[in-house]
Each structure stands twice: as structure tokens, then as C-alpha cells.
Design a protein around this motif. Structure first.
Motif, PDB file in Angstrom:
ATOM      1  N   ILE A 240      -9.292   9.534  -2.604  1.00  0.00           N
ATOM      2  CA  ILE A 240      -8.516  10.193  -3.668  1.00  0.00           C
ATOM      3  C   ILE A 240      -8.528  11.718  -3.564  1.00  0.00           C
ATOM      4  O   ILE A 240      -7.781  12.404  -4.250  1.00  0.00           O
ATOM      5  N   LYS A 241      -9.338  12.229  -2.675  1.00  0.00           N
ATOM      6  CA  LYS A 241      -9.544  13.672  -2.530  1.00  0.00           C
ATOM      7  C   LYS A 241      -8.312  14.363  -1.955  1.00  0.00           C
ATOM      8  O   LYS A 241      -7.689  13.868  -1.038  1.00  0.00           O
ATOM      9  N   GLU A 242      -7.988  15.539  -2.472  1.00  0.00           N
ATOM     10  CA  GLU A 242      -6.930  16.335  -1.863  1.00  0.00           C
ATOM     11  C   GLU A 242      -7.495  17.040  -0.627  1.00  0.00           C
ATOM     12  O   GLU A 242      -8.664  17.386  -0.612  1.00  0.00           O
ATOM     13  N   PRO A 243      -6.667  17.238   0.391  1.00  0.00           N
ATOM     14  CA  PRO A 243      -7.198  17.861   1.617  1.00  0.00           C
ATOM     15  C   PRO A 243      -7.450  19.365   1.473  1.00  0.00           C
ATOM     16  O   PRO A 243      -6.824  20.014   0.650  1.00  0.00           O
ATOM     17  N   TRP A 244      -8.346  19.911   2.272  1.00  0.00           N
ATOM     18  CA  TRP A 244      -8.568  21.366   2.427  1.00  0.00           C
ATOM     19  C   TRP A 244      -8.900  22.107   1.143  1.00  0.00           C
ATOM     20  O   TRP A 244      -8.518  23.261   0.973  1.00  0.00           O
TER      21      TRP A 244
ATOM     22  N   LYS B  92       7.576   7.388 -13.379  1.00  0.00           N
ATOM     23  CA  LYS B  92       7.340   5.979 -13.020  1.00  0.00           C
ATOM     24  C   LYS B  92       7.976   5.659 -11.670  1.00  0.00           C
ATOM     25  O   LYS B  92       7.480   4.851 -10.905  1.00  0.00           O
ATOM     26  N   ARG B  93       9.124   6.310 -11.412  1.00  0.00           N
ATOM     27  CA  ARG B  93       9.847   6.084 -10.160  1.00  0.00           C
ATOM     28  C   ARG B  93      10.319   7.427  -9.592  1.00  0.00           C
ATOM     29  O   ARG B  93      10.936   8.210 -10.301  1.00  0.00           O
ATOM     30  N   LYS B 109       1.544   8.409  -4.977  1.00  0.00           N
ATOM     31  CA  LYS B 109       0.726   7.189  -4.966  1.00  0.00           C
ATOM     32  C   LYS B 109      -0.511   7.375  -5.829  1.00  0.00           C
ATOM     33  O   LYS B 109      -0.986   6.441  -6.477  1.00  0.00           O
ATOM     34  N   ASN B 110      -1.018   8.588  -5.824  1.00  0.00           N
ATOM     35  CA  ASN B 110      -2.195   8.943  -6.606  1.00  0.00           C
ATOM     36  C   ASN B 110      -2.000   8.685  -8.100  1.00  0.00           C
ATOM     37  O   ASN B 110      -2.940   8.429  -8.832  1.00  0.00           O
ATOM     38  N   ILE B 111      -0.733   8.749  -8.568  1.00  0.00           N
ATOM     39  CA  ILE B 111      -0.463   8.469  -9.989  1.00  0.00           C
ATOM     40  C   ILE B 111       0.237   7.117 -10.142  1.00  0.00           C
ATOM     41  O   ILE B 111       0.875   6.843 -11.164  1.00  0.00           O
ATOM     42  N   ASP B 112       0.121   6.281  -9.110  1.00  0.00           N
ATOM     43  CA  ASP B 112       0.691   4.926  -9.143  1.00  0.00           C
ATOM     44  C   ASP B 112       2.190   4.908  -9.425  1.00  0.00           C
ATOM     45  O   ASP B 112       2.690   4.043 -10.147  1.00  0.00           O
ATOM     46  N   CYS B 113       2.893   5.875  -8.863  1.00  0.00           N
ATOM     47  CA  CYS B 113       4.342   5.961  -9.040  1.00  0.00           C
ATOM     48  C   CYS B 113       5.026   5.078  -7.991  1.00  0.00           C
ATOM     49  O   CYS B 113       4.595   5.000  -6.843  1.00  0.00           O
ATOM     50  N   GLU B 114       6.095   4.428  -8.419  1.00  0.00           N
ATOM     51  CA  GLU B 114       6.895   3.639  -7.470  1.00  0.00           C
ATOM     52  C   GLU B 114       7.770   4.620  -6.674  1.00  0.00           C
ATOM     53  O   GLU B 114       8.423   5.474  -7.271  1.00  0.00           O
ATOM     54  N   ILE B 115       7.771   4.494  -5.352  1.00  0.00           N
ATOM     55  CA  ILE B 115       8.437   5.499  -4.528  1.00  0.00           C
ATOM     56  C   ILE B 115       9.628   4.919  -3.771  1.00  0.00           C
ATOM     57  O   ILE B 115       9.533   3.856  -3.165  1.00  0.00           O
TER      58      ILE B 115
END
Lengths: 355, 355
Positions: A240-244, B92-93, B109-115
Motif C-alpha cells: 500500500i506504500k507510495e513509492p519514493w 466509484k468509477r 486501486k488504492n481506493i477500490d475504484c473501478e477503472i
């Protein structure tokens, strides 16, 4: 964000330029010379992204702590590591041992965790006044929670719970499936800290938070780290970590200063001597109550006025202290002050004597 | 984290020491001298926490962009600002215009959004080959989403969508209650960018991402910012933001380099001339297809071998390029290369001619 100490910028913007900042607990020896040289000779590091895995940095931290770099997570100050741990663990209910640093609460609220507060008892032991942890009482409350949060040494009280006590507590917690999060950001100011850190327990149940902020006088560089033997938490955090998030100079600092034996020696020497002297002098001031401290700051109770008034009057003398009224379980008579070098501490002492 | 370019550390750890890094798109003029001096003279800044509100930094960025500092959010690189915006908006999307930088997908993806992914069409316009945005087609798809994500200029294609087109698109999106996120981290390499930035539209519907990483050659410092006229988003971001994520030198850099007219002049001059020359030279190499670029990197299609093979062969000549096979909608024949100074670019040209 005014919940924090160190709001010197606000006072400076308001026109007060030469402030002696006793609200911020930073090693008065300042930035290690080794790092100053390191930065000056490596400006071009900025032209590259840092190593996203921070391999060398973690190795250096591992060496300093006599552990494997695999057990280390680095972050943008202790703050990022704290928030990451909470996001990775996602406890539903957590118990914060209080009064303490406000950021744990923020990190837990951020993940919608229900928060309980376990009150430290104020009393006198061996002629020393402080806030003590009643472990038996804590065990009874702990079973309603999934995570216990402890700051050790504790900010703002300066109190410190011994390893043996926490080892036994952790065994109880582990048996009951309760995790223990321990913030050791001020640990290096405790004499013989290498034997006293909970990382020597190598328990999978514990997550330890550290920073280079306080001991190495680098709050501006933003480098913190976590230590854990729980591989699953490390994997989860990495996912879950953001890079850099650790910048090139923070990365560099961790590789240089942890090996700076001269700076470490001088710091240990300063805190050992000046802490005793300053506390003894503070105790001579009749209108304040001085709390025992194991670290580089002291909690004071002002007997004859409110903390706000005390802070205001000292600010007129260009000294800024931390008003602790907004700490949970502390009345509006508490302030926290840093321990600085002898010269500055004497200015402070003179100022409060003449208040 | 190997989804990113710039994995030079991996190659270095494997023993290759002197690598010409064409995978990383950094201004070859290097760290501005003004900043180098600034850092060397201000090491003691590290002894303090940065201003948690970054007032002066935001003012400096505001001045550079001819807007109020109230419209600016600063962060630890563009990455933090990107992640914060997504966490604050919680769509959400979302529809990502692709192929593009992978980090938008990670943040969503980190916020579980549909992409969803909107494919740019590869074709030739005015004798120039690139990936073009079909706005009418986009509008039809967009109505199924709450957020459109566009990188402009686009990484890795180098293509650029004009302000007039995006202005009209934004009006359509706003009417349909769809937000527009535009990453302008490479914008300053576009000639006349000050007229071309979407911030001149002052639309509440748009969030603009910027960074000091590329144009000022500072990927190591970690300073990015967002521009928006939507006060609610700024409030929301401030409420979830961790404190002090921009370190003292990143804070300092933003106050110095944006005023460094000499560096800016030199950079504009370099990119204007070298981009044209390098692209023309690249076009002479018969086994590659060169894509039009508005910024400081070029997308290449390798006609007679796979990108992986091309990368491997160049690495034998100590040159690292970005294999773009893992970008959505790109086949395994694409690589992205930086535009560097004439001398290095000539080494690159010679190396690929002799491959």
C-alpha cells in the motif's frame, strides 16, 4: 494542525523573530557535521529517484539496531510509518495509553478505528513524580481491543516503562491476539537504550516506531522507520506504500549519521549530564512541579497559573513552550519544555524565575 | 515497484556501475546552481520541522503560476498529491486515458475504484505519428464515469492535447458532473506552456498535478503540487493529509528554483533545439519508428525486435532505456528514451546505429 507543538512558524509570521523554541524537542548539538559534509558533497543525488526499495538505507538501519534489514520499513518521518502500520493492520478497536502524542489518534481515526484511552496514573514513586502504567489494570481493559498503542519514553510525560514489564505485557497480549505498537522515537535518549528497546524481544506481536528526528536533530529531513518481525505486516505495508517517499538526502542521512560515533558520544554525554542538572535546577523553582524524565524534555505543572498564561508570559520573553492543555487527561496547568544546552537552559531558568 | 522506469539501482546492484540512464526523464542541466548554494548555506534548516502549512512555499508556487497560494496543495512528490486527490474525491468509477503512467491506476486501486481505460488511437496526423485523443468518442464513454484521468503531455507517448480541446471537453464533463484530473508534470517542456496550462481555465471541475521532478532535475527532492479552484477538495485533502511530508530542502527548493530565470532560460533553450535535432537524427535510424513529442522524452517502436531484446542489447553498451511493454495498449515493441544533452544523445545515436 495546531494540535502539534513546534508551531514556531505561526509566531514568526506574527512578527516575533528571535524565539528560543522550547516547544520542540530536538538535540541541541544540531545537524551532525558528517551529514552536513555528506550533503554538500552529494548535491547531485537530487538528480535521481532514490532507490525505491531503499536497500542500502535499510541495511544501515539494520546494522545500527543489530537486526536484519528485512525487518525494517522506512518512511517519510515516523508519521508515514505510523499511518502505514495502521492502514495495514486495520484494527477495529485500539487503546491508546494516555496522555500521549496526538498523532496516534489521528492515524487511527483515519482508518475509522474505534478508540479507547487508558489513563496513566499520576503519582509519586521513589520520591519521583510521574504518570505510571498500571499493567494489571491495563490487561483487564486490553482484552476489549485489538491493538494497544504505547509511546515509550512517553511524550509529553517523559516516563519510561521497563522492558521486563512490557515483555510480560506482550506475552499476555499475544496470547489474547492483541497487537502492541510501541513508539520508541525518543528511546535513544534513555541510557543504555540498546538493551532496553523492545526489538530485542524479536516478537512478531510488536511493531516498533523510530525516527531520526529527535536524537539526530533532523526534524526537517523526514526519516522514520518501523521494526517488526511480522513478515505479513511488512508485505502488506509494501503493497500500500507510495513509492519514493524518503527523499535523496533523507536516504543519505540514514547511511551517514547512524555511523557517526563522535556525534552519538557527544549527545549521550550532553543528555546524561544536562538532564540531571537542568531537572535539579527546575525543582528549585517553587511554583512548578517537575516530572521525572528519561528523555530530552520535561513535563512541568504550573501551580499558580494556567499553562496558557505561563506560555504567554514566556513568549513576551521570546521563549516558546508547549502548552499541554490539549493532551487527553492533562489539566490546563501543564507545559512541556525541551532540554537544550547549558547556556540556553540557564536563560530559560532565569526567565521563569523572574516571571 | 518494478512497474516504474528508473530502476537503475537494480542494475547498479547487479554490478553495472557506469550506466547512461535513458529510462529516466530528467533535465540534463542537473540541479540548479541556485539550489545547490541554497542548500549549502542552509543546512541548519534540518534542525526544525518545516512549516506544516508551507505558507511561503505555496506563495512561491502561486507566484510562478500567477495564481493564489490558496489554490495550491503541496506534497511529497507528485505521487503524494495524486494519492491524496483520489482519497479526497473517492470516485466509484474512473476512466484513465491510456497508454499512460501506471501510478494513476495504483492510486485508484488504492481506493477500490473501478477503472476503465480509454484507448488513444495510434495514427499519423500532419505527417506526424502519435497517439491521438478522439474527444467525441471519449465523451460517449465518459458519461459512465465520475472521473477522467489525463496525462498531458502524456507519458510515455509524448503527445499533447491542446487547451482549446480540453476546455470544450471539460465543459461537457462539468455539465455531466464528471471531474477531470490532468497530470501536467511534463508541461514546462512544452513551448509557451504558461498559456497552455489548464490552470488558466480556472475551472472548479479540474485538478492539475505538477512536480519539480522533471523540469528542474530534482526527482530526489520529492516536491509536487496540485492546483485546483475547488475549495472543498482542498479542505478535504487538508483534513486527511499527514503533516510535514515535504522536507526542509524540498520546501527550500520551491522557494528558490522557481525564481531562477537563468536556469529556466537555459532549459527552454536546450529543449527547443535539442528536441528537434535528436528527433530528426532518430528518424534516420531505419529500424525504429519515432513518435512526435512535445516534451523531454521520445517513444520509439522497434520494428525488427522486441523491446526487451533492444533494452538488453543497449544495456550491454551501458545504456538503460525504458521498456514500455507493460504499458496498457502498447505492444512489446515500444521503448521510451529521455532527451539529454547533445553529447550524450550522440552516444545514444551511435549505439543504436551499431546495434
Amino acid at each position: 494542525m495546531d494540535i502539534h507543538g513546534g508551531n514556531i512558524y505561526k509566531f514568526q509570521r506574527e512578527g516575533k523573530r528571535e524565539i528560543l523554541d522550547y516547544s520542540s524537542n530536538i538535540n541541541p548539538l544540531g545537524v551532525p557535521k558528517s551529514l552536513e559534509e555528506g550533503i554538500k558533497n552529494n548535491i547531485s543525488l537530487l538528480e535521481r529517484y532514490p532507490d525505491v526499495h531503499y536497500v542500502e538505507l535499510r541495511e544501515s538501519i539494520g546494522e545500527y539496531n543489530h537486526i536484519s534489514s528485512d525487518n525494517i520499513i522506512v518512511g517519510n518521518g515516523a508519521t508515514e510509518v505510523l499511518f502505514l502500520y495502521m492502514k495495514a493492520l486495520l484494527p477495529k478497536r485500539a487503546l491508546i495509553i494516555s496522555p500521549t502524542f496526538a498523532e496516534y489518534e489521528r492515524a487511527l481515526k483515519n482508518i475509522d478505528c474505534e478508540i479507547g484511552y487508558f489513563k496513566l496514573d499520576e503519582n509519586i514513586q521513589n520520591e519521583k513524580r510521574n504518570f505510571y502504567l498500571d499493567v494489571e489494570k491495563l490487561k483487564k481493559e486490553a482484552i476489549n481491543y485489538q491493538l494497544i498503542v504505547l509511546c515509550n519514553p512517553n511524550n509529553p510525560t517523559g516516563s519510561f516503562v521497563k522492558k521486563e514489564i512490557l515483555e510480560e505485557l506482550n506475552e499476555f497480549l499475544e496470547t489474547n491476539n492483541i497487537k502492541l505498537f510501541v513508539d520508541e522515537c525518543f528511546l535513544e535518549f534513555v541510557e543504555g537504550w540498546e538493551e532496553k528497546t523492545l526489538n530485542t524481544l524479536k516478537s512478531k506481536n510488536i511493531f516498533i516506531l523510530r525516527a531520526l528526528t529527535k536524537y539526530f536533530a533532523l526534524p526537517g529531513i523526514r526519516l522514520g522507520y518501523g521494526i517488526t518481525y511480522d513478515n505479513k505486516i511488512i508485505e502488506k505495508i509494501n503493497s500500500i506504500k507510495e513509492p519514493w517517499t524518503v527523499n535523496a538526502f533523507a536516504d543519505l542521512s540514514g547511511k551517514i549519521i547512524l555511523k557517526d560515533k563522535e556525534y552519538i558520544g557527544k549527545t549521550d554525554n550532553w543528555i546524561k549530564n544536562e538532564r540531571v542538572r537542568f531537572v535539579e535546577e527546575l525543582k528549585k523553582v517553587d511554583y512548578i512541579e517537575v516530572y521525572e524524565t528519561y528523555t530530552n524534555f520535561v513535563l512541568l505543572k504550573i501551580k499558580n497559573m494556567k499553562a496558557e498564561e505561563f506560555q504567554k508570559r514566556l513568549l513576551e520573553k521570546n521563549i516558546l513552550v508547549r502548552n499541554c492543555s490539549n493532551f487527553k487527561f492533562l489539566s490546563n496547568n501543564f507545559v512541556r519544555i525541551a532540554i537544550k544546552d547549558t547556556e540556553k537552559n540557564n536563560i530559560f531558568l532565569k526567565s521563569i524565575k523572574n516571571l
